[in-house]
Structure formats: structure tokens, C-alpha cells
Design an enzyme around this catalytic site. Structure first.
Site, PDB file in Angstrom:
ATOM      1  N   ILE A 171      -0.943  -0.904  -0.273  1.00 56.07           N
ATOM      2  CA  ILE A 171      -1.704  -2.128  -0.595  1.00 56.07           C
ATOM      3  C   ILE A 171      -0.934  -3.016  -1.553  1.00 56.07           C
ATOM      4  CG2 ILE A 171      -3.014  -1.023  -2.450  1.00 56.07           C
ATOM      5  CD1 ILE A 171      -5.355  -2.890  -1.244  1.00 56.07           C
ATOM      6  N   LYS A 172      -0.139  -2.401  -2.417  1.00 54.92           N
ATOM      7  CA  LYS A 172       0.632  -3.176  -3.395  1.00 54.92           C
ATOM      8  C   LYS A 172       1.501  -4.227  -2.689  1.00 54.92           C
ATOM      9  CE  LYS A 172       2.722  -4.038  -7.376  1.00 54.92           C
ATOM     10  NZ  LYS A 172       2.025  -4.702  -8.473  1.00 54.92           N
ATOM     11  N   GLY A 173       2.070  -3.839  -1.553  1.00 58.76           N
ATOM     12  CA  GLY A 173       2.765  -4.816  -0.738  1.00 58.76           C
ATOM     13  C   GLY A 173       4.107  -5.269  -1.278  1.00 58.76           C
TER      14      GLY A 173
END
Lengths: 248, 524
Positions: free
Chosen positions: A126-128
Site C-alpha cells: 500500500i505504501k507504493g
């Protein structure tokens, strides 16, 4: 649209542009002269150094306005078009819902001895990466990140068990062409195990060239700087168009 | 002076609910240890270095030893007794020698009994106490340097990030930033370090979008900033990240090298790195105990929720997380003055009244935590590449920071999401901060939001929503709430995530001299 263009400041054809930059030179008249010369060489003439200030003792920051002499011929402008549209997370979720009526399953891994999960994590976590959230963020994607040092048989087994729509592998280490050999081994294994029913195969890594897809036996290759949004948009494009041509 | 007229009863209810929600998790944290906690204990006891001959690359000695102990006799009694028993049994001079012998396959670890156990416990406590005394000395040294050189002349303290990947280049950039006015230098870590189950060794020069956190890199940066501190006449603080799978070990290394602030969030690893929740809560508790001992200010990561969830709809989840972070921190021994609770300016600038809402949220945090050094984080989500828009937005962010009395201001870059900042981007960003501080630094004296106005109402609403959410979390359990995606929209079940196999339930007779010394506050 006219064929020949110059930049527009406040009058057609004035060619006016602005730019800012830093030179590693102490602030002063000589620094301003250097900035002017640089601007001239960039095709800006006359160049007005409208502002300069020191950054520490060794650097100077400039703002320059001026008219560029270059003329753009619109007929000579060619761009490489992405073969798929870049979608927002919301659009991707909607497209998946509509096309598949279930979640799109993505299995990702670093295969072989490669322990560098940087790439796959940047795309999946999710941090991406680069301000974009990874694929985990997309409600309609189910992401299984197997992490590092996954063997090819393991990957095939897991992809089959999870009914993966797409398999993403990341390869950073390039010693003795490990990234190429590993990826070829992977694509061959999927072909052998699953034939035409194999998932969409995607390889990524900083040393891959997008033109290598055929050689590697995968559907798509992503190189350095790829963002999660690009990958997600591609997956939706490839899987929905695939569905169109091979009705379930 | 309070401006929002928050109802003390509602605030007390919020805190009581946070404590209630946290209690079962704290019980779990007390009942478990992790491979990282055991490694951190041995690092305090003095083990350093790595096995450079291992085929997987440099494996820290501490990983070799802890893994081998686990294989031979398990970790449910802690690593201290088997290790210090083996040290004596084989008559070895240091833990590093023991590690070398371990790698050579010469050591069989077992849990000692009777007098052997007593002796091993005593030796372990002596060794760990020596490490903790180094941490204590560093804390005293920081106090001396602050007394001599001084703190920054005003609030907020100005926090700047460097991230070159090469520690030597970081030092150059950090020194320039400090000379230009930065009070705090943070070295961003290499992408992916969170998920390494070991701490790399030595000075490093090849990170990805950041520089590896290593003991040597910590030492290099602290030493360089000590020099710059003398030059600029104020104590320049150094920040790094106690997060990921090695939270406890990195906390120890920070204490040993006199870092001043550490990113340390109770749930960030779970939500944003998919690290196992139990692992995170156990590691977090130990790491915060170490930070408390070292006098390190923790920075929590609430800003991250707003980058995934909507900053208006999810504003109350920030408050909830701050209250939970506060409770976990207090329980681990951190006082208010070491609680750098985080929040951020992330509302979409196209939303009407976005700035008024930002003020409401920022003021709410300020008044809920009056004694905490709050960390105010700049816009990132709505930075588009239009650097002119970005510069304006950062100016409003700075203004909100001074108007609401924030303590630590992370300087926003107009090139956020475009490039890693140019030298000139940092310079312009600092000029922006300076302008706002000089032009409006004292505006806070005149700032009185109307008692029933938009700002006050919005703050009360967010606090009310936070209380409701906390009540729901108490009902269903914090771990279940995390599993259902309450924070940052991420769903993280308690038995999932990375590093779960590194969690071990403590047996009766579990011995850890580091935990004992930290809980007792003892030095020997």
C-alpha cells in the site's frame, strides 16, 4: 492548430519562457553573467536574469525570463503512445467489477535467489511508489505478495491455487544475466503447466527493457520508474481485452 | 490558552477508551517475545559485526546467534541464559567470539539450570547493563550539549529530510540544510529496509531512495551534526526510523549512537508494511522502552492514514491513533515531552473551507495533547507537479502550523512527487518557512476562533467521531478492528503479515535482563 509554434508570453510569437536553475558558483555579477550565457546557449536571446540569490557560499539560484529562438514544427512531433489508458484507482476498481464481476487476483514474487523486494513491494505494498499507492490499495484487486527467493515451482503452484489472473515477478540482480534466465524459466514453467490458461505474466526490474517481452516469454515488461498506477492500468487493459477476444 | 473549549469529560472518556482498547494488546505484548527483541537484547550486551563469509552476504552475528539458539533450545525462555551459559562453558572472551564459534558449528545451546542459570543470568545482566549505561551517558551528553549550544530559538522546530542513498552525500546535504536553518535532520531509509529481518552493517553508499539505517551510518551522521552544531550555535537533532521488522534493534542502535528522534508508530508497520500485528506490538513496546531510557522523542505516523484515506472523512482516525499511540507510549515509559504525535495537512485544496478544516484538526491535536511535541507534516497527496501550486500550498501549511502552535514542522517541498529535492527546492522551502514565521509567527496571540464558529464545531465533531470509533474498537477488540480495515483502509488480520514466525510466547521463567533493567530503571 498552426503548424509552426513559438512559446506564448503575452503576445503571439514572442517566444517568452521562464526557467530557474542553480549554478555551483558564488553569487555576484560573474554568476549572473554565467546564467545569462547558459540561457543564451539554450536558445534564449535576449535572456533577462530577473533574480539571483546565493545558496550558501558556493551556489547561486537564478530566475531567467527571455525569448527562445526555436520554432516547433507540429508535424515533426511524434510521441510514443501507451497502448492502454492510464486510469485512476476508482476507474480501475469499476472496470474490474464490470469486466470480471469478482476481484482480480494478482500474485507477485521475487524469483530465484534475488532477495531485492524493493521493486515488487513498491508496486504491491500500500505504501507504493512515487506518491502512488500500491496495488493492495485497490479494492477490486486481491494481492498476494510471496516476497523474496520464491522458486518457480512454488510460484506456479501458488498462482494456480489462488486462480491468479496475473503474475508479477520482479528481478533486480543482473549478475550473469540472472534476471533474464530466471524470467525465461518462469514463463516456460507457466506455459508447460497451464498452457493457454496461464495467467498474464508481467516482469519488472530496473534493468529490463520493455522491448524484451518476446524474448522473455512474458506478456509485458516494465522498466525503471514504473508506478503502481501504470501496472494496474495495464492489467485491467490486458485482462479486459483478453476477455473480449476469448469469451469465457 | 485553550481555544476550542473541549469538554474535559469527553476528553477523559476518549483517553479511558483508548486505554481500554489498548489493554488486551499490552497483555499480549507482555506475554510474547520476538526474534528482534532477543537480538536487541544481545546488541545491548555488546554483540557487533557480521559474518562476511556467509553465502547469503553479510549476516549480522546477532542473527546467527539468535537463529542458532532458537534451533537448539527455542526462544521461549529468552536468548540471554543459553548464550551467557555457552559463553562461560566454552570460556570465550566476547559475544563476537561466541558468534564465530556458533558459525563454525562448535556451540550447542541449551537452557542452563540451577547455579548455571543463576550465573548466566547475572553475567547477562552485567553485560546488558553496560550497554544501557552507554545509552544513559549519551542522554546526559545530549543534555550537556543542549545546555551549552542551546535549543532552536523558536517553535516550531524545523525538520528537513535528506535521502541520497549514500551516507557521505547525506552528510553534505544535512550540513547545508542545518546551516540554512534546519533544526532537525532526518535520514530517510532505503526502500525495503522495513522488511529486512536484520540490520545491515557498516557505512553504506547504495540505498534505494534513501540510506540504510546502520549503526555506523548513525555514528557518522551524529558526529557530522555535532560539528555543524558547534558552527551554527544550536544543537542540531538527528532522526531515523525505528520501524519495520527490526524496530527494537534499531531503537538500541539509536540509543547507542545518540540519535535524538525516531519514527516509531504503534500500527504503521501493520497497516503499511503488512507486518504481523502481534510482532509489531511486541517490538513496539520494547523499542519504546529503549527510547524512553535514551530520552529520544518518538514521531508517530498518523500522517500516513491521510494519504490513503480521505483527510476529511478519516480525520477522526488520526485522533484515535494519536490517543492509542499516546497510551502505548505512556505504558512503555515515555513521558509527554517525548511524544511527537503526528498529523498532516492533507485535505484536498479544492474542497471548500479546506484551510479552516485543517486549522480545526491541527488545533484539536494541539489541545488534546498540550505537552506533546506535535509533528506537523506537509501536503504530499495533493502535490501535483505544478510547483507553483505546491509552493502556495506549503505556505498555507506553514501558516496553519504557526497559528495552531505545532512543535515540529516537517518542511514541505514544492517538488514533492516530482523529483528528489534540488538544492534550490530546499532553499526555497526554507525561505517559505522563514517568511511565514517572521510575518505571522506571533499571529497565534490574536487567533481566537469564534466559540460556535466553523473551526470549533468541526473540532468537536472530529473528537466526537473519535470517541464513537474508540467505543466500537473497545467492543470488537483492537486487533479485530485492524483486521477489518479501520485504519488507513488496510485490512490486517492478527495471524497474517510478515515476521509472524518471529513471535514466540514466553515460557515461565523467561529471562530478559534488558526488559528487567528497562522496567526497573536500574543501571546495574
Amino acid at each position: 492548430m498552426k503548424r509552426h509554434l513559438r512559446p506564448y508570453g503575452d503576445t503571439t510569437g514572442d517566444g517568452m519562457v521562464q526557467l530557474s536553475f542553480t549554478l555551483p558558483v558564488p553569487h555576484g555579477p560573474r554568476a549572473d553573467g554565467a546564467a545569462q550565457q547558459l540561457a543564451n546557449r539554450m536558445g534564449i536571446d535576449p535572456a533577462l536574469v530577473v533574480h539571483s540569490h546565493p545558496i550558501g557560499e558556493d551556489f547561486t539560484f537564478f530566475v531567467v525570463y527571455g525569448s527562445v529562438s526555436h520554432i516547433i514544427d507540429m508535424d515533426a512531433v511524434t510521441v510514443v503512445e501507451r497502448e492502454y489508458p492510464l486510469l485512476t484507482p476508482g476507474e480501475i476498481n469499476t472496470a474490474v467489477k464490470k469486466a470480471l464481476r469478482r476481484k482480480l487476483v494478482v500474485v507477485g514474487a521475487c524469483i530465484g535467489t534475488d532477495a531485492h523486494t524493493v521493486g515488487i513491494d513498491a508496486i504491491l505494498n500500500i505504501k507504493g511508489f512515487a506518491g502512488e499507492k500500491g496495488l493492495e490499495y485497490y479494492r477490486e484487486l486481491r494481492v498476494i505478495n510471496l516476497g523474496a527467493q520464491v522458486t518457480v515451482p512454488e510460484l506456479v503452484k501458488r498462482a494456480r491455487a489462488e486462480k491468479a489472473d496475473a503474475v508479477l515477478v520482479s528481478q533486480v540482480v543482473t549478475q550473469r544475466d540472472a534476471h533474464i534466465l530466471n524470467t525465461q524459466e518462469m514463463s516456460a514453467a507457466f506455459r508447460e503447466a497451464m498452457g493457454e490458461r496461464k495467467p498474464l505474466l508481467v516482469a519488472g526490474g530496473p534493468r529490463f527493457d520493455p522491448l524484451m517481452a518476446g524474448e522473455l516469454g512474458v506478456d509485458r515488461v516494465f522498466g525503471r520508474g514504473t508506478t503502481p498506477g501504470e501496472v494496474a492500468s495495464y492489467l485491467v487493459h490486458a485482462l479486459t481485452t483478453r476477455k473480449d477476444t476469448v469469451p469465457a | 490558552m485553550p481555544l476550542l473549549d473541549l469538554d474535559p469529560e469527553v476528553v477523559a472518556t476518549a483517553r479511558a477508551l483508548a486505554a481500554e482498547a489498548a489493554a488486551p494488546v499490552i497483555d499480549i505484548a507482555r506475554a510474547h517475545t520476538t526474534v528482534a527483541v532477543e537480538r536487541a537484547t544481545l546488541r545491548l550486551a555488546g554483540i557487533t559485526g557480521a559474518d562476511t563469509t556467509h553465502r547469503a552476504g553479510d549476516v549480522p552475528w546477532v542473527n546467527r546467534v539468535v537463529d542458532t539458539v532458537r534451533e537448539h533450545c527455542g526462544l521461549e525462555h529468552g536468548v540471554a541464559l543459553p548464550v551467557f551459559h555457552a559463553l562461560r562453558e566454552h570460556d570465550l572472551g566476547s559475544l563476537t567470539e561466541l558468534a564465530e564459534a556458533t558459525a563454525a558449528g562448535q556451540i550447542t545451546y541449551r537452557l542452563p539450570e540451577g547455579r548455571d542459570a543463576t550465573r548466566a543470568a547475572k553475567a547477562a545482566r552485567t553485560a546488558v547493563a553496560r550497554g544501557l549505561r552507554t545509552v544513559d551517558r549519551n542522554r546526559a551528553q545530549r543534555d550537556r550539549l543542549v545546555a551549552k549550544l542551546g535549543d532552536p530559538p523558536r517553535r516550531p522546530w524545523i525538520y528537513l529530510i535528506v535521502a541520497t542513498g549514500d551516507i557521505d552525500e547525506d552528510v553534505v546535504q544535512a550540513a547545508n540544510a542545518a546551516r540554512a536553518g534546519a533544526d532537525i535532520i532526518a535520514v530517510i531509509r532505503s526502500t525495503g529496509q522495513s522488511l529486512l529481518d536484520y540490520v545491515p552493517e557498516g557505512a553504506t553508499h547504495h540505498g534505494f531512495a534513501g540510506t540504510y539505517a546502520t549503526q555506523e551510518n548513525f555514528r557518522i551522521m551524529r558526529a557530522a551534526m555535532d560539528e555543524v552544531s558547534k558552527e551554527v550555535g544550536r544543537y542540531v537533532r538527528v532522526t531515523n526510523y525505528a520501524s519495520g521488522l527490526c524496530m527494537p534493534e534499531i531503537a538500541v542502535l539509536a540509543g547507542l549512537q545518540r540519535l535524538d528522534m525516531m519514527l516509531n508508530d504503534s500500527m504503521y508497520g501493520i497497516l503499511f508494511r503488512d507486518i504481523n500485528p502481534i510482532r509489531t506490538f511486541v517490538d513496539q513496546r520494547f523499542s519504546r522502552q529503549v527510547h524512553a531510557r535514551a530520552g529520544i522523542i518518538i514521531n508517530t505516523g498518523e500522517d500516513n492514514y491521510l494519504t490513503t484515506a480521505d483527510a476529511v472523512d478519516a480525520a477522526h482516525t488520526v485522533t484515535v491513533s494519536q490517543l492509542l499511540n499516546e497510551h502505548f507510549a505512556h505504558e512503555a515509559g515515555l513521558p509527554d515531552e517525548l511524544l511527537g504525535l503526528g498529523h498532516a495537512f492533507e485535505i484536498n485544496p479544492r474542497v471548500p473551507d479546506s484551510f479552516r478544516m485543517e486549522l480545526a484538526h491541527a488545533l484539536l491535536a494541539r489541545e488534546l495533547f498540550p505537552d506533546a511535541p506535535l509533528k506537523w507534516m506537509p501536503p504530499t497527496k495533493h502535490m501535483t507537479g505544478n510547483v507553483f501550486d505546491g509552493y502556495l500550498l506549503d505556505g498555507f501549511f506553514n501558516l496553519a502550523g504557526v497559528l495552531t502552535g505545532q512543535s515540529i514542522l516537517l518542511v514541505g517541498m514544492m517538488t514533492e512527487a516530482v523529483v528528489t529535492p534540488f538544492l534550490s527546492d530546499r532553499d526555497l522551502a526554507l525561505a517559505n518557512v522563514r517568511y511565514v514565521l517572521e510575518a505571522a509567527g506571533n499571529l497565534r496571540e490574536d487567533f481566537r476562533p469564534a466559540p460556535d464558529g466553523f473551526i470549533a464545531k468541526r473540532a468537536h465533531q472530529v473528537l466526537g467521531e473519535a470517541v464513537d470509533l474508540l467505543a466500537r474498537i473497545v467492543d470488537e477488540g483492537l486487533l479485530e478492528a485492524i483486521g477489518k480495515g479501520t485504519f488507513g483502509l488496510m485490512k490486517r488480520p492478527a495471524d497474517g503479515g510478515k515476521g509472524a514466525d518471529g513471535v514466540i510466547a514466553k515460557a515461565d521463567g523467561y529471562t530478559n535482563p534488558a526488559s528487567e533493567l528497562l522496567e526497573e530503571g536500574a543501571t546495574a
